[in-house]
Design a protein around this motif. Structure first.
Motif, PDB file in Angstrom:
ATOM      1  N   ARG A 135      58.973  62.285 -13.826  1.00  0.00           N
ATOM      2  CA  ARG A 135      59.424  63.072 -12.672  1.00  0.00           C
ATOM      3  C   ARG A 135      60.521  64.039 -13.065  1.00  0.00           C
ATOM      4  O   ARG A 135      60.560  65.190 -12.603  1.00  0.00           O
ATOM      5  CB  ARG A 135      59.905  62.136 -11.560  1.00  0.00           C
ATOM      6  N   ASP A 136      61.446  63.599 -13.925  1.00  0.00           N
ATOM      7  CA  ASP A 136      62.518  64.488 -14.395  1.00  0.00           C
ATOM      8  C   ASP A 136      61.941  65.670 -15.164  1.00  0.00           C
ATOM      9  O   ASP A 136      62.395  66.809 -15.000  1.00  0.00           O
ATOM     10  CB  ASP A 136      63.506  63.711 -15.283  1.00  0.00           C
ATOM     11  N   LYS A 137      60.936  65.384 -16.006  1.00  0.00           N
ATOM     12  CA  LYS A 137      60.304  66.461 -16.780  1.00  0.00           C
ATOM     13  C   LYS A 137      59.579  67.438 -15.856  1.00  0.00           C
ATOM     14  O   LYS A 137      59.667  68.666 -16.031  1.00  0.00           O
ATOM     15  CB  LYS A 137      59.314  65.863 -17.785  1.00  0.00           C
ATOM     16  N   GLU A 138      58.850  66.902 -14.855  1.00  0.00           N
ATOM     17  CA  GLU A 138      58.133  67.776 -13.914  1.00  0.00           C
ATOM     18  C   GLU A 138      59.108  68.634 -13.125  1.00  0.00           C
ATOM     19  O   GLU A 138      58.853  69.814 -12.873  1.00  0.00           O
ATOM     20  CB  GLU A 138      57.282  66.926 -12.965  1.00  0.00           C
ATOM     21  N   ARG A 139      60.247  68.026 -12.726  1.00  0.00           N
ATOM     22  CA  ARG A 139      61.260  68.773 -11.988  1.00  0.00           C
ATOM     23  C   ARG A 139      61.825  69.910 -12.836  1.00  0.00           C
ATOM     24  O   ARG A 139      62.007  71.034 -12.376  1.00  0.00           O
ATOM     25  CB  ARG A 139      62.371  67.820 -11.539  1.00  0.00           C
ATOM     26  N   LYS A 140      62.077  69.619 -14.110  1.00  0.00           N
ATOM     27  CA  LYS A 140      62.605  70.633 -15.029  1.00  0.00           C
ATOM     28  C   LYS A 140      61.579  71.739 -15.264  1.00  0.00           C
ATOM     29  O   LYS A 140      61.909  72.931 -15.269  1.00  0.00           O
ATOM     30  CB  LYS A 140      62.983  69.989 -16.362  1.00  0.00           C
ATOM     31  N   ASP A 141      60.298  71.335 -15.421  1.00  0.00           N
ATOM     32  CA  ASP A 141      59.231  72.325 -15.635  1.00  0.00           C
ATOM     33  C   ASP A 141      59.086  73.240 -14.424  1.00  0.00           C
ATOM     34  O   ASP A 141      58.888  74.457 -14.572  1.00  0.00           O
ATOM     35  CB  ASP A 141      57.898  71.619 -15.905  1.00  0.00           C
ATOM     36  N   ARG A 142      59.180  72.663 -13.211  1.00  0.00           N
ATOM     37  CA  ARG A 142      59.075  73.480 -11.998  1.00  0.00           C
ATOM     38  C   ARG A 142      60.223  74.473 -11.913  1.00  0.00           C
ATOM     39  O   ARG A 142      60.032  75.632 -11.522  1.00  0.00           O
ATOM     40  CB  ARG A 142      59.053  72.585 -10.753  1.00  0.00           C
TER      41      ARG A 142
END
Length: 240
Positions: free
Chosen positions: A27-34
């Motif tokens: 989730r942290d990675k997806e948030r950063k990617d977004r």
């Protein structure tokens, strides 16, 4: 005595903790990617805006220089047209019907973008009594896609409410990752115009405010059908 935790419970707790950690990292990675994608989209939008402004200023500058020197300024020919179907299927001969299908103008008040070349110009002229077309401005293209834009995703008509819809269909192969990228590709007739235009579902427009007058007559005689050139922008505005 301290409570003894069974081994199977310990294993379950360890497994759950590991899964929770992996989920949090994902989730942290997806948030950063977004967040990174939003920054990239904003940067692209600003770059495109500056590009459009530079082109407009250049046209105005050349027109003023030509006027000051007593000459005429003729803008470059448009590479793109926007065609709208103005009549139904009555008295439509087979060849015109086939051209309408190729242009994807299957219903009344459908609109599509067309890249202008010798073949498409001949097709437009062949079906002129049933359509009106002209040269859309960048602002008109943007309004059409933002207000009436639908994408073709696995054969379904999906509203363009999220950049992810564009990215999932056109991003990997063609580098078009947002609605702004899509607008830029269409308005500049870029190298992936064909794929971008095919991704866009034909626009379903309203009957124009104040209506059509004299559908049987060409536009230059006060009617409806035929080439409107830049006046197509005014018509699209009334049909949105």
């Amino acid at each position: 005595m301290p409570r003894v935790v069974p081994e199977n419970v310990q294993k379950k707790q360890a497994r759950d903790a590991k899964l929770l950690k992996e989920l949090k990292e994902k989730r942290d990675k997806e948030r950063k990617d977004r967040a990174d994608k939003r920054k990239q989209v904003a940067a692209n939008a600003e770059k495109y805006y500056n590009e459009y402004e530079t082109q407009n200023k250049e046209v105005v500058k050349k027109a003023r220089e030509a006027k000051a020197s007593g000459n005429f300024f003729v803008p470059a020919e448009s590479k793109i047209a926007f065609a709208i179907r103005t009549r139904g299927i009555n008295k439509l001969d087979p060849k015109c019907k086939k051209i309408m299908q190729l242009l994807r103008l299957r219903q009344l008040h459908n609109g599509v973008f067309v890249r202008l070349n010798k073949a498409t110009v001949n097709m437009l002229r062949r079906v002129e009594p049933y359509i009106t077309y002209g040269y859309p401005s960048q602002a008109t293209i943007s309004k059409l896609i933002y207000k009436r834009g639908y994408g073709k995703v696995n054969g379904s008509r999906i509203p363009l409410t999220d950049n992810a819809i564009v990215e999932n269909t056109l991003g990997q192969k063609h580098g078009i990752t947002s609605v702004e990228d899509l607008i830029h590709e269409i308005s500049t007739v870029g190298p992936h115009f064909k794929e971008a235009n095919n991704f866009l579902w034909p626009f379903k427009l309203n009957s124009p405010r104040k209506g059509f007058a004299e559908k049987r007559h060409p536009y230059h005689n006060g009617g409806v059908w035929g080439n409107r050139e830049i006046q197509i922008n005014e018509l699209v505005k009334r049909m949105l």
